[in-house]
Design a protein around this motif. Sequence first.
Motif, PDB file in Angstrom:
ATOM      1  N   UNK A  37       0.830  -1.197   0.000  1.00  0.00           N
ATOM      2  CA  UNK A  37       0.000   0.000   0.000  1.00  0.00           C
ATOM      3  C   UNK A  37       0.866   1.249   0.000  1.00  0.00           C
ATOM      4  N   UNK A  38       0.290   2.319  -0.487  1.00  0.00           N
ATOM      5  CA  UNK A  38       0.968   3.614  -0.475  1.00  0.00           C
ATOM      6  C   UNK A  38      -0.034   4.672  -0.058  1.00  0.00           C
ATOM      7  N   UNK A  39       0.172   5.202   1.155  1.00  0.00           N
ATOM      8  CA  UNK A  39      -0.696   6.247   1.668  1.00  0.00           C
ATOM      9  C   UNK A  39      -0.248   7.616   1.191  1.00  0.00           C
ATOM     10  N   UNK A  85      -8.497   1.728  10.388  1.00  0.00           N
ATOM     11  CA  UNK A  85      -8.145   3.015  10.984  1.00  0.00           C
ATOM     12  C   UNK A  85      -7.909   4.028   9.872  1.00  0.00           C
ATOM     13  N   UNK A  86      -8.039   5.306  10.179  1.00  0.00           N
ATOM     14  CA  UNK A  86      -7.765   6.325   9.146  1.00  0.00           C
ATOM     15  C   UNK A  86      -6.370   6.181   8.538  1.00  0.00           C
ATOM     16  N   UNK A  87      -5.416   5.736   9.323  1.00  0.00           N
ATOM     17  CA  UNK A  87      -4.053   5.578   8.805  1.00  0.00           C
ATOM     18  C   UNK A  87      -3.908   4.403   7.852  1.00  0.00           C
ATOM     19  N   UNK A  91      -3.639   3.578  -1.402  1.00  0.00           N
ATOM     20  CA  UNK A  91      -3.883   2.762  -2.589  1.00  0.00           C
ATOM     21  C   UNK A  91      -3.229   1.410  -2.318  1.00  0.00           C
ATOM     22  N   UNK A  92      -3.997   0.360  -2.477  1.00  0.00           N
ATOM     23  CA  UNK A  92      -3.520  -0.988  -2.208  1.00  0.00           C
ATOM     24  C   UNK A  92      -3.218  -1.707  -3.529  1.00  0.00           C
TER      25      UNK A  92
END
Length: 120
Positions: A37-39, A85-87, A91-92
Motif C-alpha cells: 500500500x501507499x498512503x 483506521x484512518x491511517x 492505494x492498495x
Amino acid sequence: VQLQASGGGLVQPGGSLKLSCVVSGSIFSVNTMGWYRQGPGRQRESVAAITNTGSTNYADSVKGRFTISRDNTNNTVYLLMSSLKPEDTAVYYCTADLKRVAGGYVYRYWGQGTQVTVSS
C-alpha cells in the motif's frame, strides 16, 4: 499477465473491507502473492504476503486486523481488513511472483491498485 484488484472503497473507522486480486494470462506457476500500500505522502510498504503453501506474514501495523488468503485454483489473493483506521487509507496494490513457463525465472507482477479510504 494481468493482475486485477477490486474491493476498495470508503469505509468508516472500525469497519471492514475485503480486497480481491485475480491473476490472469499465460502462467506456469504462482509463488508468493501479496499486498502493498501507499498512503498520501508516504512510501509504498508491504502489508501482507502468502506463499503457495499458505505461510503468511504481515506488517506489524496490521497484525491482528488484516488476514491474507488465496485460492490457488483460481490464482486469486484476498485481503480481509478489519478494525480499519484512518491511517490505513492508501492505494492498495496486489503482487504475484510467478513463472510464465516451466524452468523460467520468477518475476514479480503488480496490479493496478485499488483505493481504500477510511474516514467518518
